[in-house]
Each structure stands twice: as structure tokens, then as C-alpha cells.
Design a protein around this motif. Structure first.
Motif, PDB file in Angstrom:
ATOM      1  N   ALA A  26       0.837  -1.198   0.000  1.00  0.00           N
ATOM      2  CA  ALA A  26       0.000   0.000   0.000  1.00  0.00           C
ATOM      3  C   ALA A  26       0.870   1.245   0.000  1.00  0.00           C
ATOM      4  O   ALA A  26       1.875   1.312   0.707  1.00  0.00           O
ATOM      5  CB  ALA A  26      -0.909  -0.010   1.220  1.00  0.00           C
ATOM      6  N   THR A  27       0.475   2.241  -0.786  1.00  0.00           N
ATOM      7  CA  THR A  27       1.201   3.501  -0.866  1.00  0.00           C
ATOM      8  C   THR A  27       0.197   4.648  -0.917  1.00  0.00           C
ATOM      9  O   THR A  27      -0.851   4.535  -1.555  1.00  0.00           O
ATOM     10  CB  THR A  27       2.089   3.552  -2.124  1.00  0.00           C
ATOM     11  OG1 THR A  27       2.949   2.419  -2.144  1.00  0.00           O
ATOM     12  CG2 THR A  27       2.931   4.826  -2.153  1.00  0.00           C
ATOM     13  N   ASN A  28       0.510   5.738  -0.249  1.00  0.00           N
ATOM     14  CA  ASN A  28      -0.286   6.954  -0.337  1.00  0.00           C
ATOM     15  C   ASN A  28       0.345   7.903  -1.347  1.00  0.00           C
ATOM     16  O   ASN A  28       1.573   8.024  -1.416  1.00  0.00           O
ATOM     17  CB  ASN A  28      -0.378   7.651   1.020  1.00  0.00           C
ATOM     18  CG  ASN A  28      -1.221   6.886   2.014  1.00  0.00           C
ATOM     19  OD1 ASN A  28      -2.001   6.009   1.640  1.00  0.00           O
ATOM     20  ND2 ASN A  28      -1.076   7.208   3.293  1.00  0.00           N
ATOM     21  N   TYR A  29      -0.517   8.594  -2.122  1.00  0.00           N
ATOM     22  CA  TYR A  29      -0.072   9.572  -3.103  1.00  0.00           C
ATOM     23  C   TYR A  29      -0.834  10.872  -2.906  1.00  0.00           C
ATOM     24  O   TYR A  29      -1.932  10.880  -2.337  1.00  0.00           O
ATOM     25  CB  TYR A  29      -0.316   9.061  -4.525  1.00  0.00           C
ATOM     26  CG  TYR A  29       0.498   7.845  -4.906  1.00  0.00           C
ATOM     27  CD1 TYR A  29       1.781   7.971  -5.440  1.00  0.00           C
ATOM     28  CD2 TYR A  29      -0.010   6.555  -4.724  1.00  0.00           C
ATOM     29  CE1 TYR A  29       2.528   6.862  -5.793  1.00  0.00           C
ATOM     30  CE2 TYR A  29       0.734   5.435  -5.069  1.00  0.00           C
ATOM     31  CZ  TYR A  29       2.004   5.593  -5.596  1.00  0.00           C
ATOM     32  OH  TYR A  29       2.744   4.490  -5.937  1.00  0.00           O
ATOM     33  N   THR A  30      -0.249  11.969  -3.390  1.00  0.00           N
ATOM     34  CA  THR A  30      -0.929  13.265  -3.395  1.00  0.00           C
ATOM     35  C   THR A  30      -1.034  13.740  -4.831  1.00  0.00           C
ATOM     36  O   THR A  30      -0.015  13.933  -5.508  1.00  0.00           O
ATOM     37  CB  THR A  30      -0.138  14.305  -2.574  1.00  0.00           C
ATOM     38  OG1 THR A  30       0.097  13.799  -1.262  1.00  0.00           O
ATOM     39  CG2 THR A  30      -0.916  15.607  -2.475  1.00  0.00           C
ATOM     40  N   ASN A  93      -3.718   1.276  -2.674  1.00  0.00           N
ATOM     41  CA  ASN A  93      -3.187   2.639  -2.687  1.00  0.00           C
ATOM     42  C   ASN A  93      -4.287   3.657  -2.415  1.00  0.00           C
ATOM     43  O   ASN A  93      -5.438   3.475  -2.838  1.00  0.00           O
ATOM     44  CB  ASN A  93      -2.528   2.943  -4.032  1.00  0.00           C
ATOM     45  CG  ASN A  93      -1.339   2.053  -4.302  1.00  0.00           C
ATOM     46  OD1 ASN A  93      -0.699   1.556  -3.374  1.00  0.00           O
ATOM     47  ND2 ASN A  93      -1.031   1.842  -5.571  1.00  0.00           N
ATOM     48  N   TRP A  94      -3.910   4.743  -1.730  1.00  0.00           N
ATOM     49  CA  TRP A  94      -4.850   5.807  -1.380  1.00  0.00           C
ATOM     50  C   TRP A  94      -4.299   7.150  -1.810  1.00  0.00           C
ATOM     51  O   TRP A  94      -3.083   7.333  -1.911  1.00  0.00           O
ATOM     52  CB  TRP A  94      -5.117   5.814   0.128  1.00  0.00           C
ATOM     53  CG  TRP A  94      -6.020   4.695   0.555  1.00  0.00           C
ATOM     54  CD1 TRP A  94      -5.665   3.384   0.758  1.00  0.00           C
ATOM     55  CD2 TRP A  94      -7.417   4.779   0.792  1.00  0.00           C
ATOM     56  NE1 TRP A  94      -6.772   2.650   1.118  1.00  0.00           N
ATOM     57  CE2 TRP A  94      -7.861   3.478   1.166  1.00  0.00           C
ATOM     58  CE3 TRP A  94      -8.346   5.819   0.765  1.00  0.00           C
ATOM     59  CZ2 TRP A  94      -9.182   3.193   1.486  1.00  0.00           C
ATOM     60  CZ3 TRP A  94      -9.671   5.540   1.089  1.00  0.00           C
ATOM     61  CH2 TRP A  94     -10.074   4.247   1.428  1.00  0.00           C
ATOM     62  N   CYS A  95      -5.229   8.089  -2.040  1.00  0.00           N
ATOM     63  CA  CYS A  95      -4.835   9.412  -2.509  1.00  0.00           C
ATOM     64  C   CYS A  95      -5.384  10.533  -1.648  1.00  0.00           C
ATOM     65  O   CYS A  95      -6.513  10.467  -1.157  1.00  0.00           O
ATOM     66  CB  CYS A  95      -5.330   9.643  -3.937  1.00  0.00           C
ATOM     67  SG  CYS A  95      -4.428   8.708  -5.174  1.00  0.00           S
ATOM     68  N   TYR A  96      -4.558  11.571  -1.521  1.00  0.00           N
ATOM     69  CA  TYR A  96      -5.011  12.899  -1.154  1.00  0.00           C
ATOM     70  C   TYR A  96      -5.071  13.680  -2.466  1.00  0.00           C
ATOM     71  O   TYR A  96      -4.235  13.487  -3.349  1.00  0.00           O
ATOM     72  CB  TYR A  96      -4.025  13.574  -0.212  1.00  0.00           C
ATOM     73  CG  TYR A  96      -3.691  12.781   1.035  1.00  0.00           C
ATOM     74  CD1 TYR A  96      -4.481  12.880   2.179  1.00  0.00           C
ATOM     75  CD2 TYR A  96      -2.580  11.938   1.069  1.00  0.00           C
ATOM     76  CE1 TYR A  96      -4.167  12.164   3.332  1.00  0.00           C
ATOM     77  CE2 TYR A  96      -2.255  11.225   2.212  1.00  0.00           C
ATOM     78  CZ  TYR A  96      -3.054  11.338   3.340  1.00  0.00           C
ATOM     79  OH  TYR A  96      -2.738  10.622   4.461  1.00  0.00           O
ATOM     80  N   VAL A  97      -6.050  14.574  -2.598  1.00  0.00           N
ATOM     81  CA  VAL A  97      -6.189  15.338  -3.840  1.00  0.00           C
ATOM     82  C   VAL A  97      -6.192  16.826  -3.505  1.00  0.00           C
ATOM     83  O   VAL A  97      -6.903  17.270  -2.594  1.00  0.00           O
ATOM     84  CB  VAL A  97      -7.482  14.961  -4.589  1.00  0.00           C
ATOM     85  CG1 VAL A  97      -7.617  15.784  -5.875  1.00  0.00           C
ATOM     86  CG2 VAL A  97      -7.504  13.473  -4.910  1.00  0.00           C
ATOM     87  N   ALA A  98      -5.378  17.601  -4.227  1.00  0.00           N
ATOM     88  CA  ALA A  98      -5.368  19.057  -4.109  1.00  0.00           C
ATOM     89  C   ALA A  98      -5.655  19.648  -5.484  1.00  0.00           C
ATOM     90  O   ALA A  98      -5.076  19.206  -6.486  1.00  0.00           O
ATOM     91  CB  ALA A  98      -4.012  19.542  -3.593  1.00  0.00           C
ATOM     92  N   VAL A  99      -6.547  20.625  -5.538  1.00  0.00           N
ATOM     93  CA  VAL A  99      -6.953  21.197  -6.822  1.00  0.00           C
ATOM     94  C   VAL A  99      -6.952  22.716  -6.746  1.00  0.00           C
ATOM     95  O   VAL A  99      -7.061  23.305  -5.663  1.00  0.00           O
ATOM     96  CB  VAL A  99      -8.347  20.694  -7.254  1.00  0.00           C
ATOM     97  CG1 VAL A  99      -8.392  19.182  -7.299  1.00  0.00           C
ATOM     98  CG2 VAL A  99      -9.444  21.216  -6.330  1.00  0.00           C
ATOM     99  N   HIS A 100      -6.865  23.339  -7.890  1.00  0.00           N
ATOM    100  CA  HIS A 100      -6.906  24.801  -7.977  1.00  0.00           C
ATOM    101  C   HIS A 100      -7.885  25.216  -9.062  1.00  0.00           C
ATOM    102  O   HIS A 100      -7.890  24.643 -10.152  1.00  0.00           O
ATOM    103  CB  HIS A 100      -5.520  25.349  -8.308  1.00  0.00           C
ATOM    104  CG  HIS A 100      -5.466  26.834  -8.482  1.00  0.00           C
ATOM    105  ND1 HIS A 100      -4.787  27.441  -9.520  1.00  0.00           N
ATOM    106  CD2 HIS A 100      -6.010  27.844  -7.742  1.00  0.00           C
ATOM    107  CE1 HIS A 100      -4.896  28.751  -9.412  1.00  0.00           C
ATOM    108  NE2 HIS A 100      -5.640  29.024  -8.348  1.00  0.00           N
TER     109      HIS A 100
END
Length: 295
Positions: A26-30, A93-100
Motif C-alpha cells: 500500500a502507498t499513499n499519493y498526493t 493505494n490511497w490518494c489525497y487530492v489538491a486542486v486549484h
């Protein structure tokens, strides 16, 4: 920042059920999803942070730049966002998401219209087009912990309504307030929390944008309010109401979209819309938040 809401988001996130055997590790991504135009980024290249700023800056665990043609319509380019979500936010795998800005429309569109679909679990190894290899497993939707939104354009902008942007770019039609708000059901986030960061250092277009603004988008959009209106900081005159922090309705009773909470309201009017290729202004505020919470 509401730590209780962060905890709730994480608790919901871990409840996602896979339909087949997950990957072994398992890996976390942004994931960082840019807005209109996109600064000439290389589409499909998850290492190209030229739109944001130096790639050496801390911006969340295993950060990836989700680059799309920011001149095109949301529906035309949304496959690139789904490719990235499939790559990094499936299996174990899990994600954090940042948007503009218009990146808000891209992630909202993907979750609302495709977040309940069956996805192929991918191996997080992209080819030159940004598509990752399959593992043979499937699951419903994506593993997303939460979404940070810098000056989100989910509610559109009056600058698009009034022809202040080059109309030759197809995305401008999507950014009108009526089209952006009607593009998909903004309440359907698949129970993923959207943390809204609203900037208020607006000057050039203050007569066109409603209420408080950051020179490109007004508080009704950046604050995730379910209706268009002139919303401001506490104590400001000539506004329809105050944009509240958290999930509460505005002071005049206008509700926010479901699973939308205002984490940052620019009471000091210190931040405008533009990152200037250096993680500046409201993007800088979100970057600091992501660096602290996306691990």
C-alpha cells in the motif's frame, strides 16, 4: 481546519470495499490538479510541476501533477483525471487530492459522474500517456481520503459570464456560473470531503465578481455555496451575507453543497488567485495544509 472532519473523512475512506484481491503493498499519493490554461504543462507527465512551482517543495506524500489541457472543456479532458485516479488511487493505494480553480470542476465531475463506476485496479506505473498497467482486479470508485480546494471554480465565475476571458478557449463556456453549477450534481462527492480555501485579495474585477473575490472567482464558488450570491467576510457592507467557515450555511441562510466545508476564509484579504509558478497566494495556503496533513 476541523480535525474532527479530517478524522471523519479518513474513517469513511478506509471503509471502501474492493471487489477483488488488492495489490500486495500500500502507498499513499498526493495528486495536484491544476486549473484553466495549466501553464504549458506536459499532459500525462505526473512529474511536471511547472504549473505550480519548484518540484522540490514539500506538497504531500508522493506528489503527482495531474496535467490536462486547461483550455479544453471539462468533459473532453476529464479522462486524464480518471487515468490518474485509476493509476494511484485503486487497490491498496490511497490518494489525497489538491486542486486549484477549474481543477475543482475536474475532480467534482469525475467523482459525481464516474465515482460510482467499476474501475480497473492499476499498478501505479504509468506509460508516456499517463495510463498505468492493470492488475486484473476491479473496484468501485477510487480510494480518496479528502480533497483540498484552492479558490475552487465549482460554481463558475462572472468573468466567464461577462466575456472577460478569451472566448476562443472552450473551457470558458464551462466556467460560466450557470454551466459550472449545472454540469453535474455538486452534492455527489461519494462521501469525500472537499476542504475549501477561499481567497479575497480581489481588485481588478471587483465590480464584476459577486461579493468577496480573488480577482478570478468569488466566494460563492470558492466557498462551495450551493447558490450564486454576493458573500463576504464578517463586517463587510453591501453583501448578501457572510461566508461562514465550516459546513454552516451563509449568514443569510444559503447552504453549502454536501461534504463541502470552508477550512480557510481570507479575512485579511491577503491572497489572490494566482500561484505565479511559485506556489504563491491561495495555492501556497493549500500547499502548506497538504504538506501538514497528506502523509
Amino acid at each position: 481546519m476541523s480535525t474532527s472532519l479530517r478524522a471523519a473523512a479518513l474513517a469513511i475512506a478506509v471503509s471502501t470495499t474492493l471487489l477483488a484481491a488488492p495489490e500486495a503493498s500500500a502507498t499513499n499519493y498526493t495528486l495536484w490538479i491544476h486549473g484553466k490554461n495549466g501553464g504549458g504543462t506536459q499532459r500525462g507527465n505526473y512529474a511536471d510541476f511547472s504549473n505550480w512551482g519548484p518540484s522540490t517543495v514539500s506538497a504531500g506524500v508522493n506528489k503527482k501533477a495531474v496535467n490536462w489541457d486547461g483550455r479544453q472543456k471539462i468533459s473532453v479532458e476529464n479522462f486524464r483525471i480518471r487515468d490518474a485516479l485509476d493509476c494511484y488511487c485503486t487497490g491498496t493505494n490511497w490518494c489525497y487530492v489538491a486542486v486549484h480553480s477549474a481543477g475543482n470542476l475536474q475532480i467534482g465531475y469525475a467523482l459525481s459522474l464516474h465515482g460510482g463506476s467499476t474501475r480497473s485496479v492499476r499498478n501505479a506505473v504509468p506509460n508516456s500517456s499517463g495510463v498505468c498497467g492493470t492488475t486484473g482486479a476491479t473496484q468501485v470508485g477510487w480510494n480518496i481520503k479528502w480533497v483540498d480546494v484552492a479558490s475552487g471554480a465549482g460554481g463558475g465565475s462572472e468573468l466567464a459570464d461577462n466575456g472577460e476571458w478569451a472566448t476562443s478557449d472552450p473551457i470558458v463556456g464551462d466556467l460560466t456560473t450557470s454551466t459550472a453549477r449545472g454540469m453535474y450534481n455538486h452534492n455527489t462527492t461519494r462521501s469525500k470531503w472537499f476542504y475549501m480555501f477561499a481567497a479575497a485579495k480581489g481588485t481588478a474585477y471587483s465590480g464584476i465578481l459577486s461579493g468577496q473575490d480573488d480577482e478570478a472567482v468569488a466566494y460563492h464558488s470558492t466557498g462551495g455555496v450551493s447558490v450564486k450570491g454576493g458573500f463576504c467576510n464578517p463586517g463587510d457592507w453591501f453583501c448578501d451575507g457572510t461566508l461562514t467557515t465550516g459546513t454552516a450555511a451563509t449568514s443569510n441562510g444559503k447552504a453549502k453543497w454536501s461534504y463541502h466545508t470552508v477550512s480557510f476564509r481570507d479575512d485579511g484579504e491577503n491572497h489572490d488567485h494566482y500561484q505565479n509558478g511559485n506556489w504563491e497566494n491561495i495555492v501556497g495556503v493549500v500547499r502548506a495544509d497538504v504538506a501538514a496533513y497528506a502523509y
